[in-house]
Structures are given as structure tokens and as C-alpha cells.
Motif scaffolding. Structure first.
Motif, mmCIF file in Angstrom:
data_model
loop_
_atom_site.group_PDB
_atom_site.id
_atom_site.type_symbol
_atom_site.label_atom_id
_atom_site.label_comp_id
_atom_site.label_asym_id
_atom_site.label_seq_id
_atom_site.Cartn_x
_atom_site.Cartn_y
_atom_site.Cartn_z
ATOM 1 N N LEU A 21 60.742 67.184 63.145
ATOM 2 C CA LEU A 21 60.110 66.153 63.968
ATOM 3 C C LEU A 21 60.362 64.780 63.378
ATOM 4 N N LEU A 22 60.436 63.807 64.250
ATOM 5 C CA LEU A 22 60.522 62.401 63.872
ATOM 6 C C LEU A 22 59.428 61.672 64.643
ATOM 7 N N THR A 23 58.230 61.660 64.070
ATOM 8 C CA THR A 23 57.062 61.030 64.684
ATOM 9 C C THR A 23 56.371 60.176 63.627
ATOM 10 N N PRO A 24 55.438 59.317 64.015
ATOM 11 C CA PRO A 24 54.750 58.509 63.005
ATOM 12 C C PRO A 24 54.046 59.346 61.936
ATOM 13 N N ALA A 25 53.574 60.534 62.296
ATOM 14 C CA ALA A 25 52.845 61.367 61.340
ATOM 15 C C ALA A 25 53.731 62.334 60.578
ATOM 16 N N GLN A 26 54.903 62.665 61.116
ATOM 17 C CA GLN A 26 55.792 63.630 60.495
ATOM 18 C C GLN A 26 57.241 63.194 60.706
ATOM 19 N N PHE A 27 57.889 62.851 59.626
ATOM 20 C CA PHE A 27 59.301 62.479 59.724
ATOM 21 C C PHE A 27 59.967 62.761 58.383
ATOM 22 N N PRO A 28 61.289 62.953 58.376
ATOM 23 C CA PRO A 28 61.977 63.179 57.102
ATOM 24 C C PRO A 28 61.905 61.919 56.242
ATOM 25 N N THR A 29 61.163 61.975 55.155
ATOM 26 C CA THR A 29 60.963 60.770 54.351
ATOM 27 C C THR A 29 62.241 60.301 53.662
ATOM 28 N N VAL A 30 63.285 61.133 53.658
ATOM 29 C CA VAL A 30 64.549 60.660 53.088
ATOM 30 C C VAL A 30 65.090 59.487 53.894
ATOM 31 N N LEU A 31 64.611 59.331 55.122
ATOM 32 C CA LEU A 31 65.121 58.279 55.999
ATOM 33 C C LEU A 31 64.459 56.930 55.774
ATOM 34 N N GLY A 32 63.262 56.897 55.178
ATOM 35 C CA GLY A 32 62.600 55.618 54.981
ATOM 36 C C GLY A 32 61.156 55.761 54.574
ATOM 37 N N ASP A 33 60.544 54.623 54.195
ATOM 38 C CA ASP A 33 59.151 54.612 53.758
ATOM 39 C C ASP A 33 58.168 54.793 54.906
ATOM 40 N N ASP A 34 58.596 54.522 56.142
ATOM 41 C CA ASP A 34 57.687 54.616 57.271
ATOM 42 C C ASP A 34 58.471 55.013 58.519
ATOM 43 N N TYR A 35 57.739 55.205 59.608
ATOM 44 C CA TYR A 35 58.365 55.665 60.846
ATOM 45 C C TYR A 35 59.382 54.676 61.408
ATOM 46 N N ALA A 145 64.982 57.461 48.215
ATOM 47 C CA ALA A 145 64.953 58.741 48.929
ATOM 48 C C ALA A 145 64.510 59.868 48.004
ATOM 49 N N GLN A 146 65.054 59.906 46.793
ATOM 50 C CA GLN A 146 64.684 60.963 45.852
ATOM 51 C C GLN A 146 63.233 60.826 45.413
ATOM 52 N N ARG A 148 60.756 59.636 47.263
ATOM 53 C CA ARG A 148 59.919 60.152 48.354
ATOM 54 C C ARG A 148 60.006 61.669 48.448
ATOM 55 N N MET A 149 61.192 62.220 48.216
ATOM 56 C CA MET A 149 61.335 63.682 48.209
ATOM 57 C C MET A 149 60.495 64.300 47.103
ATOM 58 N N GLY A 150 60.447 63.654 45.943
ATOM 59 C CA GLY A 150 59.630 64.157 44.851
ATOM 60 C C GLY A 150 58.151 64.169 45.198
ATOM 61 N N ALA A 151 57.693 63.108 45.870
ATOM 62 C CA ALA A 151 56.288 63.064 46.287
ATOM 63 C C ALA A 151 55.994 64.144 47.317
ATOM 64 N N ASP A 152 56.936 64.373 48.231
ATOM 65 C CA ASP A 152 56.761 65.452 49.200
ATOM 66 C C ASP A 152 56.665 66.801 48.494
ATOM 67 N N GLU A 153 57.475 66.979 47.448
ATOM 68 C CA GLU A 153 57.457 68.223 46.684
ATOM 69 C C GLU A 153 56.090 68.469 46.059
ATOM 70 N N ILE A 154 55.499 67.418 45.502
ATOM 71 C CA ILE A 154 54.171 67.556 44.899
ATOM 72 C C ILE A 154 53.143 67.923 45.963
ATOM 73 N N ALA A 155 53.235 67.298 47.135
ATOM 74 C CA ALA A 155 52.303 67.620 48.218
ATOM 75 C C ALA A 155 52.439 69.071 48.646
ATOM 76 N N HIS A 156 53.680 69.573 48.728
ATOM 77 C CA HIS A 156 53.908 70.967 49.120
ATOM 78 C C HIS A 156 53.359 71.941 48.091
ATOM 79 N N GLN A 157 53.406 71.565 46.821
ATOM 80 C CA GLN A 157 52.995 72.478 45.752
ATOM 81 C C GLN A 157 51.905 71.833 44.894
ATOM 82 N N TRP A 158 50.906 71.332 45.559
ATOM 83 C CA TRP A 158 49.839 70.614 44.867
ATOM 84 C C TRP A 158 49.214 71.446 43.752
ATOM 85 N N ALA A 159 48.892 72.694 44.016
ATOM 86 C CA ALA A 159 48.205 73.520 43.018
ATOM 87 C C ALA A 159 49.022 73.653 41.744
#
Length: 334
Positions: A21-35, A145-146, A148-159
Motif C-alpha cells: 500500500l501507498l497511503t498516508p498511514a502505510q507506505f514503503p518508508t524507503v521512499l521517503g520520510d512522509d507520504y 532509507a536504511q 527508516r528501514m532500521g526503525a521499521d525493523e525495530i517496530a516489527h520486532q519490538w519484543a
């Protein structure tokens, strides 16, 4: 999860491999800081309804990213694939906004019966005006990009990340930072209400990587810091002082995150998603920094200037109010 395997019948047919998806709430963060930034990277208008990105190969094996405006159809397909169900994602031609060469994300599968994935050859009639093929970011280097990908990784595996930091350290308040008399302390070089960064965060974290992200990041184990500021009664935040050892990048990130409360950023710069219990998972990005946090817990900050490093931010007295305020202005999945 990728789409089920079928056979590509014609060269101009698209074999769908996966979709996002490419929406304000869900988008590939490799593309940018915001929608809007993500849309600009694909040369499409940042419509509020968003888009679906369909990644696949044509009959020659060339990579294509097809942008469609039928967001619901793509969302249903993704949900079905995530549940292990088959779903034939076949967007109507009328929903196609554009087709871009290449893929912005890595795709681990390939279409059967066609050549290996490759960028399409440029059309001679375009005379050099065709867009360059999209390509995933290089995971061997470090940049926005990397990060933001790292932050996404932490969110996916928070525990997996959170268990590296003990509660006594994460919720400790440094000496002199009791949240009550901080008016006499420095305001942290203009930083807004922040939180105590954890010192002695523990050993290097090596959780199992998310299948779509392979960015290595380490938990900062050196001296930590506090970003402080003045009390803000409007959002129930208390002041916290800022020791002299504060990381300047951390101060800046927390100050800019706090500024979002007063001046809301572009859509998608702050996003809120489901988390266990009554909490929410927050993701926020800004120039040179990314933040990931649970509203009932601590936060982690990644910086462009600190390749591969993660700066834990302890709960303290000020962070809860900041996270609550950010969650109130964040966009959420429909």
C-alpha cells in the motif's frame, strides 16, 4: 507474502509477485520520510485516498511497478496472502495510474517460465525522457532509507529489541531530573520535552531480521543523555533536565518531534499502528532521524549521523506526554 504462482501467457501481461500500500498511514518508508515524499519518489500526486503498488514481471521477465488507485482491492489481496490464502490480484485497466520500470523494494520470488528479473530496456521512442528504473536501497551502506528501514525493523520486532533493556534502567530518572525544579536547569539547547536516554543499554542486539528488511543496527552502549525542556501543561508534560553528555542528534530529534505537536508535519510523518494491550506503536521520521516507540513504554531513535546505531530513550517524566501527543496527531490505518 507473494502472490500465488501462475503462468505468464503474453509478453505484455503482468505476473503479479507481491503488492504494498501507498497511503498516508502505510507506505514503503524507503521512499521517503512522509507520504508526499513517497509519492514524489514515484512521480504521482499525494491523493488522500492513496494507491496500491503492484510489483511483478512481464512476459520477458522485466520488473514493473504498477500504481493503481483501487486501494481496497490491493488491501484485500495483501490481507488474503498474509493469511496464507490464494487471491488473484488483477486490477482493472481503468484503475492503473502508471507503470514504472523496476521495483522500489526487494522481491525474493520470481515468475516461472520467464527470464530472470531484470530492468526493462528503455523505449527508443522515449528519447531519454523515460524514468530511471526503480531499485531497492543498498543495505550495505547507511543513509535515510536504511535508517527508516532500521526503525521499521525495530517496530516489527519490538519484543526482541525491548528485552535488551531492563526496566530499572529504562524507567530510571537521572539525579537532579525529578521533573519538579527543572526550570532552573538548561533547556537542552532548545530541545522540547524529551526523555532520559538509557545508559549501559546492554549487549549488542541481533534479533532475527524481518524478511523484508536486512539492515544491521546496534544498541548504543556508551554514555547516554537526556533531552530536556520547559514544562508544557497543555499536554501534561513535565520538564526534564539535560546532562551535558547528551547526544546532539538525539536532542535535535526529540526537539523536532516535539515541534510536530505545535506544527503538524506532512501526512505520514507520524504514524500510529496497533500494539498489544491498549498501547499503540508509533513511527515518526524527520530530517536525519527516525523514532519508534510504544505509547506505554520507551522509544528508540536512529540517526543518519550514527550509522547502524540505535539510541534508546528511557521513559522518564517527559516521554509519556510526548508520545501521547504524537499519537493524537498521527495517521492510522483505516
Amino acid at each position: 507474502m507473494a502472490a500465488p504462482n501462475d503462468t505468464v501467457a503474453e509478453d505484455d501481461a503482468l505476473y503479479v509477485l507481491t503488492a504494498v500500500l501507498l497511503t498516508p498511514a502505510q507506505f514503503p518508508t524507503v521512499l521517503g520520510d512522509d507520504y508526499p515524499a513517497a509519492c514524489a519518489a514515484l512521480a504521482v500526486e499525494p491523493y488522500a485516498e492513496g494507491y496500491g503498488l503492484v510489483l511483478g514481471q512481464d512476459g520477458t521477465g522485466a520488473r514493473w511497478t504498477v500504481v493503481v488507485d483501487d486501494v481496497s482491492l490491493v488491501a484485500v489481496a495483501i490481507a488474503a496472502w498474509d493469511c496464507g490464502m490464494e487471491y488473484d490480484l488483477s486490477p482493472d485497466d481503468r484503475s492503473v495510474v502508471c507503470a514504472l520500470p523496476g521495483w522500489p523494494l526487494p522481491v525474493a520470488v520470481a515468475a516461472p517460465g520467464v527470464a530472470a528479473p531484470h530492468d526493462p530496456l528503455p523505449d527508443p521512442d522515449d528519447e531519454g525522457t523515460a524514468p530511471a528504473p526503480l531499485s531497492p536501497p543498498d543495505t550495505e551502506s547507511w543513509g535515510p532509507a536504511q535508517r527508516r528501514m532500521g526503525a521499521d525493523e525495530i517496530a516489527h520486532q519490538w519484543a526482541a529489541w525491548r528485552e535488551q533493556i531492563d526496566d530499572e534502567t529504562a524507567f530510571a530518572t537521572p539525579a537532579g531530573a525529578d521533573g519538579q525544579g527543572a526550570e532552573d536547569e538548561p533547556d537542552g539547547q532548545g530541545a522540547g520535552p524529551g526523555a532520559e536516554a538509557v545508559s549501559g543499554a546492554g549487549p549488542r542486539v541481533e534479533p532475527e531480521p524481518h524478511p523484508e528488511v536486512e539492515v544491521e543496527v546496534d544498541v548504543e552502549t556508551g554514555p547516554s543523555a537526556t533531552a530536556g525542556g520547559e514544562a508544557d501543561t497543555a499536554f501534561g508534560r513535565e520538564a526534564a533536565d539535560a546532562p551535558s553528555g547528551a547526544h546532539p542528534g538525539l536532542r535535535r530529534a526529540l526537539a523536532e518531534a516535539r515541534a510536530y505537536v505545535d506544527a503538524p508535519p506532512p501526512p505520514g510523518r507520524v504514524r500510529s499502528s496497533f500494539a498489544a494491550g491498549d498501547a499503540r506503536m508509533l513511527r515518526a521520521d524527520g530530517p536525519g532521524w527516525s523514532l519508534v516507540a510504544r505509547t506505554d513504554d520507551i522509544a528508540f531513535v536512529l540517526l543518519d549521523e550514527e550509522p547502524g546505531e540505535v539510541l534508546p530513550v528511557g521513559r522518564g517524566a517527559a516521554l509519556p506526554g510526548l508520545l501521547t501527543a504524537l499519537d493524537a496527531l498521527a495517521v492510522r490505518p483505516a
